[in-house]
Design a protein around this motif. Structure first.
Motif, PDB file in Angstrom:
ATOM      1  N   TRP A  31       0.833  -1.217   0.000  1.00  0.00           N
ATOM      2  CA  TRP A  31       0.000   0.000   0.000  1.00  0.00           C
ATOM      3  C   TRP A  31       0.860   1.256   0.000  1.00  0.00           C
ATOM      4  O   TRP A  31       0.557   2.227  -0.716  1.00  0.00           O
ATOM      5  CB  TRP A  31      -0.910  -0.015   1.220  1.00  0.00           C
ATOM      6  CG  TRP A  31      -1.682   1.271   1.384  1.00  0.00           C
ATOM      7  CD1 TRP A  31      -2.838   1.635   0.749  1.00  0.00           C
ATOM      8  CD2 TRP A  31      -1.333   2.367   2.226  1.00  0.00           C
ATOM      9  NE1 TRP A  31      -3.232   2.892   1.140  1.00  0.00           N
ATOM     10  CE2 TRP A  31      -2.328   3.367   2.047  1.00  0.00           C
ATOM     11  CE3 TRP A  31      -0.291   2.604   3.120  1.00  0.00           C
ATOM     12  CZ2 TRP A  31      -2.286   4.571   2.730  1.00  0.00           C
ATOM     13  CZ3 TRP A  31      -0.255   3.816   3.798  1.00  0.00           C
ATOM     14  CH2 TRP A  31      -1.242   4.789   3.608  1.00  0.00           C
ATOM     15  N   ASP A  32       1.941   1.270   0.771  1.00  0.00           N
ATOM     16  CA  ASP A  32       2.808   2.445   0.808  1.00  0.00           C
ATOM     17  C   ASP A  32       3.447   2.698  -0.547  1.00  0.00           C
ATOM     18  O   ASP A  32       3.527   3.849  -1.004  1.00  0.00           O
ATOM     19  CB  ASP A  32       3.892   2.256   1.871  1.00  0.00           C
ATOM     20  CG  ASP A  32       4.871   3.408   1.925  1.00  0.00           C
ATOM     21  OD1 ASP A  32       4.482   4.507   2.375  1.00  0.00           O
ATOM     22  OD2 ASP A  32       6.027   3.222   1.500  1.00  0.00           O
ATOM     23  N   VAL A  33       3.881   1.637  -1.216  1.00  0.00           N
ATOM     24  CA  VAL A  33       4.515   1.807  -2.525  1.00  0.00           C
ATOM     25  C   VAL A  33       3.500   2.259  -3.562  1.00  0.00           C
ATOM     26  O   VAL A  33       3.755   3.181  -4.352  1.00  0.00           O
ATOM     27  CB  VAL A  33       5.198   0.493  -2.959  1.00  0.00           C
ATOM     28  CG1 VAL A  33       5.679   0.582  -4.398  1.00  0.00           C
ATOM     29  CG2 VAL A  33       6.365   0.173  -2.045  1.00  0.00           C
ATOM     30  N   VAL A 100      20.336   1.701   4.856  1.00  0.00           N
ATOM     31  CA  VAL A 100      20.062   2.746   3.880  1.00  0.00           C
ATOM     32  C   VAL A 100      19.114   3.798   4.450  1.00  0.00           C
ATOM     33  O   VAL A 100      19.284   5.008   4.202  1.00  0.00           O
ATOM     34  CB  VAL A 100      19.492   2.132   2.591  1.00  0.00           C
ATOM     35  CG1 VAL A 100      18.899   3.202   1.687  1.00  0.00           C
ATOM     36  CG2 VAL A 100      20.582   1.390   1.837  1.00  0.00           C
ATOM     37  N   THR A 101      18.126   3.375   5.227  1.00  0.00           N
ATOM     38  CA  THR A 101      17.237   4.357   5.844  1.00  0.00           C
ATOM     39  C   THR A 101      18.007   5.270   6.796  1.00  0.00           C
ATOM     40  O   THR A 101      17.741   6.482   6.851  1.00  0.00           O
ATOM     41  CB  THR A 101      16.114   3.665   6.615  1.00  0.00           C
ATOM     42  OG1 THR A 101      16.664   2.762   7.592  1.00  0.00           O
ATOM     43  CG2 THR A 101      15.219   2.868   5.684  1.00  0.00           C
ATOM     44  N   ALA A 208       8.418   6.789  15.576  1.00  0.00           N
ATOM     45  CA  ALA A 208       7.949   5.564  14.921  1.00  0.00           C
ATOM     46  C   ALA A 208       9.023   4.482  14.942  1.00  0.00           C
ATOM     47  O   ALA A 208       8.775   3.334  15.339  1.00  0.00           O
ATOM     48  CB  ALA A 208       7.522   5.877  13.489  1.00  0.00           C
ATOM     49  N   VAL A 209      10.245   4.843  14.525  1.00  0.00           N
ATOM     50  CA  VAL A 209      11.313   3.844  14.429  1.00  0.00           C
ATOM     51  C   VAL A 209      11.790   3.418  15.803  1.00  0.00           C
ATOM     52  O   VAL A 209      12.093   2.235  16.031  1.00  0.00           O
ATOM     53  CB  VAL A 209      12.471   4.404  13.587  1.00  0.00           C
ATOM     54  CG1 VAL A 209      13.621   3.415  13.520  1.00  0.00           C
ATOM     55  CG2 VAL A 209      11.988   4.734  12.181  1.00  0.00           C
ATOM     56  N   PHE A 210      11.854   4.350  16.739  1.00  0.00           N
ATOM     57  CA  PHE A 210      12.276   4.001  18.091  1.00  0.00           C
ATOM     58  C   PHE A 210      11.307   3.000  18.711  1.00  0.00           C
ATOM     59  O   PHE A 210      11.723   2.020  19.337  1.00  0.00           O
ATOM     60  CB  PHE A 210      12.347   5.264  18.955  1.00  0.00           C
ATOM     61  CG  PHE A 210      12.892   5.029  20.343  1.00  0.00           C
ATOM     62  CD1 PHE A 210      14.254   5.098  20.576  1.00  0.00           C
ATOM     63  CD2 PHE A 210      12.045   4.735  21.398  1.00  0.00           C
ATOM     64  CE1 PHE A 210      14.764   4.877  21.854  1.00  0.00           C
ATOM     65  CE2 PHE A 210      12.540   4.515  22.672  1.00  0.00           C
ATOM     66  CZ  PHE A 210      13.900   4.587  22.893  1.00  0.00           C
ATOM     67  N   SER A 240      10.653   1.590   9.493  1.00  0.00           N
ATOM     68  CA  SER A 240      11.827   2.426   9.221  1.00  0.00           C
ATOM     69  C   SER A 240      11.820   2.937   7.784  1.00  0.00           C
ATOM     70  O   SER A 240      12.060   4.123   7.539  1.00  0.00           O
ATOM     71  CB  SER A 240      13.107   1.631   9.482  1.00  0.00           C
ATOM     72  OG  SER A 240      13.201   1.224  10.818  1.00  0.00           O
ATOM     73  N   VAL A 241      11.534   2.045   6.835  1.00  0.00           N
ATOM     74  CA  VAL A 241      11.555   2.450   5.426  1.00  0.00           C
ATOM     75  C   VAL A 241      10.414   3.411   5.120  1.00  0.00           C
ATOM     76  O   VAL A 241      10.604   4.436   4.444  1.00  0.00           O
ATOM     77  CB  VAL A 241      11.491   1.214   4.510  1.00  0.00           C
ATOM     78  CG1 VAL A 241      11.317   1.630   3.055  1.00  0.00           C
ATOM     79  CG2 VAL A 241      12.748   0.372   4.670  1.00  0.00           C
ATOM     80  N   VAL A 242       9.226   3.108   5.603  1.00  0.00           N
ATOM     81  CA  VAL A 242       8.079   3.989   5.346  1.00  0.00           C
ATOM     82  C   VAL A 242       8.336   5.379   5.939  1.00  0.00           C
ATOM     83  O   VAL A 242       8.074   6.407   5.298  1.00  0.00           O
ATOM     84  CB  VAL A 242       6.790   3.376   5.916  1.00  0.00           C
ATOM     85  CG1 VAL A 242       5.647   4.391   5.870  1.00  0.00           C
ATOM     86  CG2 VAL A 242       6.403   2.121   5.141  1.00  0.00           C
ATOM     87  N   ALA A 243       8.865   5.431   7.156  1.00  0.00           N
ATOM     88  CA  ALA A 243       9.101   6.724   7.803  1.00  0.00           C
ATOM     89  C   ALA A 243      10.204   7.505   7.094  1.00  0.00           C
ATOM     90  O   ALA A 243      10.054   8.710   6.831  1.00  0.00           O
ATOM     91  CB  ALA A 243       9.465   6.505   9.274  1.00  0.00           C
ATOM     92  N   SER A 244      11.327   6.856   6.771  1.00  0.00           N
ATOM     93  CA  SER A 244      12.441   7.583   6.163  1.00  0.00           C
ATOM     94  C   SER A 244      12.111   8.042   4.743  1.00  0.00           C
ATOM     95  O   SER A 244      12.476   9.154   4.347  1.00  0.00           O
ATOM     96  CB  SER A 244      13.695   6.705   6.144  1.00  0.00           C
ATOM     97  OG  SER A 244      13.516   5.580   5.315  1.00  0.00           O
TER      98      SER A 244
END
Length: 344
Positions: A31-33, A100-101, A208-210, A240-244
């Motif tokens: 969904w995010d992509v 990478v994030t 979010a990531v924390f 992590s990927v969605v947030a970054s």
């Protein structure tokens, strides 16, 4: 009576739960992509100026999809598959995606600090440490096909000390990035739209990531069974990927919005220049304005009549004639003698 988490029946039940959880995360990643596909297409078609950090943006998204779909196939197979190879793909994509994030946020922090050499060296040293820590987990992840349960069963994961170190290091690294960005942005103009955008996104990303990494670290500390040890591993990567990538997109989409703002030179232009500088700074090189037109910014007044433009190699000279108009009490204009001026 305490539950025996190493009981084969308990492990089988947690494996089924893990498989269903991974399917939910697969839907979230897809969904995010799909919801941001227009942004990706605009980059591919060249509608947005190319910056090399966009490569990191696409790598992070591809690694997220590879990891989550490999895990989904691994845990929901309908026939025998090469479990160890699929596990290796999911593990490598997890490590690359997480690193990478962090690198995307490192470049953003470097740009906020105007590529300060001390901050850059410190952040990249911490980033190299993160890569080293993640590489220690590769040799421990093993799985094998279980014909009775028709699933790739997790045999072993990294020891507790390594798992805790990986996620504690990631959480500490994100905290350092947040503190550096907050300190630098708070020292600038408080009413800047760019500063508010970066502070909001930076705090949102960290929270979010924390939270995702904290949950996974708790499961790693408990060491209930091999499945529970990595239960929230794909969840941490997806978050992590969605947030970054959201932080990454906001910088460029906000630049587009501000650059189209025609409210005047004192409101929209300064903010758009700041965001343009940040997006250029993330690419590792400054962005210069090669136009040396020093003419007056803003609409031409009624008594400022353009006569023509003369272009040289480095600048544009606009010649105007300024006519002073005086209005007498009868409402009839009186024209003063014209004088020529050159707006450079």
């Amino acid at each position: 009576m305490a539950q025996n988490w190493m009981d084969p029946q308990v492990i089988a039940r947690t494996t089924r739960i893990y498989g269903a959880f991974v399917l939910v995360l697969s839907g979230l990643a897809a969904w995010d992509v799909l919801s941001t596909l227009f942004f990706d297409i605009s980059i591919i078609r060249g509608k947005r100026p190319w910056r090399w950090p966009m490569v990191l943006y696409f790598i992070a998204r591809v690694c997220m999809l590879l990891h989550i779909f490999a895990m989904a196939v691994n845990l929901n197979a309908i026939s025998e598959i090469p479990c160890q190879e699929v596990t290796w793909i999911s593990k490598v994509s997890d490590a690359i995606g997480t690193c990478v994030t962090s690198l995307i946020l490192v470049l953003r922090t470097r740009a906020v600090w105007h590529r300060d050499i001390k901050v850059t060296a410190g952040l990249f040293a911490l980033f190299c440490g993160q890569i080293v820590v993640w590489c220690q987990t590769f040799r421990f992840s093993k799985s094998a096909w279980n014909a009775q349960r028709n699933v790739c069963a997790v045999i072993s994961t990294a020891p507790r000390s390594i798992l805790v170190t990986v996620f504690a290091y990631t959480m500490a690294f994100d905290l350092v990035i947040l503190l550096l960005c907050t300190y630098r942005l708070s020292a600038g103009p408080r009413n800047s739209g760019l500063a508010k955008l970066l502070l909001r996104d930076g705090i949102g990303y960290f929270c979010a990531v924390f939270g995702a990494n904290l949950i996974q670290m708790i499961f790693a500390v408990l060491q209930l069974n091999p499945v529970m040890n990595i239960m929230c591993l794909p969840f941490a990567l997806v978050v992590s990927v969605v947030a970054s990538t959201t932080v990454f997109r906001n910088v460029f989409t906000s630049y587009d919005a501000f650059s189209k703002d025609s409210s005047g030179p004192t409101s929209g232009s300064k903010v758009s220049e700041g965001i343009a500088g940040l997006s250029a700074g993330m690419s590792g090189r400054p962005r210069f304005n090669l136009s040396h037109n020093h003419s007056t910014v803003g609409p031409t007044s009624s008594n400022d009549i353009p006569l023509g433009e003369y272009k040289s190699q480095h600048e544009t000279i606009t010649v105007t004639k300024v006519v002073d108009i005086d209005v007498d009490h009868g409402g009839h204009p009186k024209y003063a003698p014209p004088e020529k001026s050159m707006g450079l």
